[in-house]
Design a protein around this motif. Structure first.
Motif, PDB file in Angstrom:
ATOM      1  N   GLU A  32      55.306  33.360  23.748  1.00 55.22           N
ATOM      2  CA  GLU A  32      55.906  34.220  24.269  1.00 55.22           C
ATOM      3  C   GLU A  32      54.352  35.218  24.204  1.00 55.22           C
ATOM      4  OE1 GLU A  32      58.639  37.624  25.481  1.00 55.22           O
ATOM      5  OE2 GLU A  32      58.883  35.320  24.522  1.00 55.22           O
ATOM      6  N   GLU A  33      53.770  34.859  23.807  1.00 59.74           N
ATOM      7  CA  GLU A  33      52.550  35.358  23.887  1.00 59.74           C
ATOM      8  C   GLU A  33      51.807  34.811  24.893  1.00 59.74           C
ATOM      9  OE1 GLU A  33      49.477  35.344  20.609  1.00 59.74           O
ATOM     10  OE2 GLU A  33      50.483  36.418  19.458  1.00 59.74           O
ATOM     11  N   THR A  34      51.932  33.922  25.941  1.00 56.25           N
ATOM     12  CA  THR A  34      51.483  33.824  27.184  1.00 56.25           C
ATOM     13  C   THR A  34      52.183  33.939  27.960  1.00 56.25           C
ATOM     14  OG1 THR A  34      51.997  31.758  26.901  1.00 56.25           O
ATOM     15  CG2 THR A  34      49.958  31.969  26.190  1.00 56.25           C
ATOM     16  N   ARG A  35      53.740  34.232  28.545  1.00 54.02           N
ATOM     17  CA  ARG A  35      54.354  33.947  29.461  1.00 54.02           C
ATOM     18  C   ARG A  35      53.899  35.396  30.279  1.00 54.02           C
ATOM     19  NH1 ARG A  35      58.765  33.661  26.228  1.00 54.02           N
ATOM     20  NH2 ARG A  35      58.468  31.418  26.418  1.00 54.02           N
ATOM     21  N   ALA A  36      54.060  35.294  30.897  1.00 55.14           N
ATOM     22  CA  ALA A  36      53.074  36.543  32.181  1.00 55.14           C
ATOM     23  C   ALA A  36      54.523  37.441  32.121  1.00 55.14           C
ATOM     24  CB  ALA A  36      52.814  36.616  33.739  1.00 55.14           C
ATOM     25  N   THR A  37      55.225  37.723  31.933  1.00 55.01           N
ATOM     26  CA  THR A  37      56.435  38.615  31.698  1.00 55.01           C
ATOM     27  C   THR A  37      57.174  38.695  30.122  1.00 55.01           C
ATOM     28  OG1 THR A  37      58.458  36.802  31.905  1.00 55.01           O
ATOM     29  CG2 THR A  37      58.371  37.084  33.782  1.00 55.01           C
ATOM     30  N   SER A  38      56.433  38.439  29.111  1.00 52.75           N
ATOM     31  CA  SER A  38      56.430  38.725  28.072  1.00 52.75           C
ATOM     32  C   SER A  38      55.903  39.986  27.713  1.00 52.75           C
ATOM     33  CB  SER A  38      56.331  37.819  26.884  1.00 52.75           C
ATOM     34  OG  SER A  38      54.989  38.239  26.974  1.00 52.75           O
ATOM     35  N   ARG A  39      54.838  40.055  28.464  1.00 52.04           N
ATOM     36  CA  ARG A  39      53.817  41.542  28.997  1.00 52.04           C
ATOM     37  C   ARG A  39      54.556  42.427  29.598  1.00 52.04           C
ATOM     38  NH1 ARG A  39      50.825  37.757  27.138  1.00 52.04           N
ATOM     39  NH2 ARG A  39      49.307  38.608  28.730  1.00 52.04           N
ATOM     40  N   ARG A  40      54.404  43.674  28.958  1.00 49.71           N
ATOM     41  CA  ARG A  40      54.763  45.015  30.236  1.00 49.71           C
ATOM     42  C   ARG A  40      53.503  46.387  30.211  1.00 49.71           C
ATOM     43  NH1 ARG A  40      57.859  45.277  34.744  1.00 49.71           N
ATOM     44  NH2 ARG A  40      59.869  43.995  33.944  1.00 49.71           N
ATOM     45  N   VAL A  41      53.390  46.804  31.255  1.00 51.92           N
ATOM     46  CA  VAL A  41      52.178  47.715  31.465  1.00 51.92           C
ATOM     47  C   VAL A  41      52.637  48.499  32.462  1.00 51.92           C
ATOM     48  CG1 VAL A  41      50.179  46.409  32.093  1.00 51.92           C
ATOM     49  CG2 VAL A  41      49.787  48.827  30.956  1.00 51.92           C
ATOM     50  N   LEU A  42      52.554  50.044  31.827  1.00 50.96           N
ATOM     51  CA  LEU A  42      52.848  50.820  32.431  1.00 50.96           C
ATOM     52  C   LEU A  42      51.508  51.941  32.928  1.00 50.96           C
ATOM     53  CD1 LEU A  42      54.776  52.954  34.436  1.00 50.96           C
ATOM     54  CD2 LEU A  42      54.839  54.194  31.732  1.00 50.96           C
ATOM     55  N   ALA A  49      41.303  54.831  42.803  1.00 53.61           N
ATOM     56  CA  ALA A  49      40.932  53.700  42.510  1.00 53.61           C
ATOM     57  C   ALA A  49      40.646  52.837  42.031  1.00 53.61           C
ATOM     58  CB  ALA A  49      39.364  53.834  43.462  1.00 53.61           C
ATOM     59  N   GLY A  50      40.598  53.893  40.588  1.00 57.41           N
ATOM     60  CA  GLY A  50      40.637  53.683  39.614  1.00 57.41           C
ATOM     61  C   GLY A  50      41.842  53.071  38.878  1.00 57.41           C
ATOM     62  N   CYS A  51      42.831  53.986  39.080  1.00 54.67           N
ATOM     63  CA  CYS A  51      44.648  53.789  38.810  1.00 54.67           C
ATOM     64  C   CYS A  51      44.603  51.533  39.823  1.00 54.67           C
ATOM     65  CB  CYS A  51      45.568  54.641  39.965  1.00 54.67           C
ATOM     66  SG  CYS A  51      47.336  54.073  39.074  1.00 54.67           S
ATOM     67  N   ALA A  52      44.441  51.578  41.038  1.00 57.45           N
ATOM     68  CA  ALA A  52      44.195  50.550  41.380  1.00 57.45           C
ATOM     69  C   ALA A  52      43.859  48.979  40.790  1.00 57.45           C
ATOM     70  CB  ALA A  52      44.443  50.209  43.270  1.00 57.45           C
ATOM     71  N   ARG A  53      42.575  49.760  40.221  1.00 55.85           N
ATOM     72  CA  ARG A  53      41.630  48.825  39.723  1.00 55.85           C
ATOM     73  C   ARG A  53      41.936  48.318  38.322  1.00 55.85           C
ATOM     74  NH1 ARG A  53      37.452  51.895  39.454  1.00 55.85           N
ATOM     75  NH2 ARG A  53      37.309  52.043  36.960  1.00 55.85           N
ATOM     76  N   THR A  54      42.785  49.338  37.772  1.00 47.72           N
ATOM     77  CA  THR A  54      42.866  48.989  36.284  1.00 47.72           C
ATOM     78  C   THR A  54      44.523  48.521  36.148  1.00 47.72           C
ATOM     79  OG1 THR A  54      42.649  51.229  35.170  1.00 47.72           O
ATOM     80  CG2 THR A  54      44.232  49.974  34.380  1.00 47.72           C
ATOM     81  N   ALA A  55      45.289  48.530  37.912  1.00 46.80           N
ATOM     82  CA  ALA A  55      46.504  47.632  37.509  1.00 46.80           C
ATOM     83  C   ALA A  55      46.101  46.335  38.019  1.00 46.80           C
ATOM     84  CB  ALA A  55      47.976  48.677  39.046  1.00 46.80           C
ATOM     85  N   ILE A  83      49.244  53.183  29.612  1.00 48.21           N
ATOM     86  CA  ILE A  83      47.929  54.049  30.133  1.00 48.21           C
ATOM     87  C   ILE A  83      48.129  55.437  30.767  1.00 48.21           C
ATOM     88  CG2 ILE A  83      46.096  53.433  30.949  1.00 48.21           C
ATOM     89  CD1 ILE A  83      46.244  50.763  31.073  1.00 48.21           C
ATOM     90  N   VAL A  84      48.124  56.084  30.117  1.00 44.23           N
ATOM     91  CA  VAL A  84      48.238  57.671  30.791  1.00 44.23           C
ATOM     92  C   VAL A  84      46.998  58.541  30.671  1.00 44.23           C
ATOM     93  CG1 VAL A  84      49.584  60.064  30.666  1.00 44.23           C
ATOM     94  CG2 VAL A  84      50.298  57.476  29.796  1.00 44.23           C
ATOM     95  N   GLY A  85      46.863  58.762  32.320  1.00 40.39           N
ATOM     96  CA  GLY A  85      45.603  59.443  32.470  1.00 40.39           C
ATOM     97  C   GLY A  85      46.023  61.020  32.680  1.00 40.39           C
ATOM     98  N   ILE A  86      45.019  61.612  31.720  1.00 39.12           N
ATOM     99  CA  ILE A  86      44.745  63.002  31.615  1.00 39.12           C
ATOM    100  C   ILE A  86      44.223  63.819  31.989  1.00 39.12           C
ATOM    101  CG2 ILE A  86      45.191  65.275  30.108  1.00 39.12           C
ATOM    102  CD1 ILE A  86      46.657  63.169  27.988  1.00 39.12           C
ATOM    103  N   PRO A 139      37.426  54.142  31.593  1.00 40.60           N
ATOM    104  CA  PRO A 139      37.103  52.802  31.249  1.00 40.60           C
ATOM    105  C   PRO A 139      36.393  51.876  31.688  1.00 40.60           C
ATOM    106  CG  PRO A 139      39.069  53.084  31.694  1.00 40.60           C
ATOM    107  CD  PRO A 139      38.688  53.921  32.930  1.00 40.60           C
ATOM    108  N   TYR A 140      36.107  51.072  30.598  1.00 48.24           N
ATOM    109  CA  TYR A 140      35.090  49.972  31.089  1.00 48.24           C
ATOM    110  C   TYR A 140      36.059  48.920  30.952  1.00 48.24           C
ATOM    111  CZ  TYR A 140      32.026  46.338  30.437  1.00 48.24           C
ATOM    112  OH  TYR A 140      31.851  44.781  30.734  1.00 48.24           O
ATOM    113  N   LEU A 141      36.774  48.122  32.127  1.00 50.14           N
ATOM    114  CA  LEU A 141      38.124  47.284  31.701  1.00 50.14           C
ATOM    115  C   LEU A 141      37.712  46.436  30.621  1.00 50.14           C
ATOM    116  CD1 LEU A 141      39.143  47.224  35.858  1.00 50.14           C
ATOM    117  CD2 LEU A 141      40.009  48.991  33.757  1.00 50.14           C
TER     118      LEU A 141
END
Length: 157
Positions: A32-42, A49-55, A83-86, A139-141
């Protein structure tokens, strides 16, 4: 190569790392931890550039990444991480907090990391609205990735 040593110092046989004793490659163990579809990030902050680099960084770590578009609701409800940018500008801080509350309302189980150079008072406000961590932008990625894995309960070395 990994070498097995027996008592007395003699070696039994050498087996290349990642190979079974019969010479066949080891099969990857999918959990479950190594399956890519098991973790989803928004990733929800200003396009650029920062948004695309983070994604891209989180995709490379094995996460399924959704990038939030301003004013859109794409139907995806569950995220393990948001991950929300303010922005630092006073006028846009309210919109960032509204976005944080919207994510928290839609997905109360998600871990939320806020990116932004916030004052201590605004940082406290972000945590009061449901953020688990506030990180200075940009952030430092690798540090952001480690924080994400540790907050979601998946540790990577």
């Amino acid at each position: 190569m990994v070498q097995c040593a027996l008592r007395g110092g003699e070696s039994r046989r050498r087996v290349p790392y990642g190979m079974r004793s019969d010479g066949q490659p080891s099969l990857p163990v999918e959990t479950e931890e190594t399956r890519a579809t098991s973790r989803r990030v928004l990733v929800a902050f200003e396009e650029g550039a920062g948004c695309a680099r983070t994604a891209r960084y989180f995709r490379n770590l094995g996460w399924t990444v959704d990038v939030a578009k301003e004013g859109s609701d794409d139907g995806v409800r569950h995220h393990d991480l948001a991950i929300v940018g303010i922005p630092a500008e006073r006028d846009d801080v309210g919109a960032g907090f509204d976005q944080l509350q919207d994510i928290r309302r839609r997905d109360p189980e998600a871990v939320v990391i806020v990116l932004g150079d916030l004052s201590p008072a605004l940082e406290a406000e972000a945590k009061a609205r449901g953020a688990q961590a506030v990180v200075n932008a940009p952030p430092y990625l690798p540090d952001l990735g480690h924080l994400a894995f540790s907050l979601t309960g998946v540790f990577r070395g």
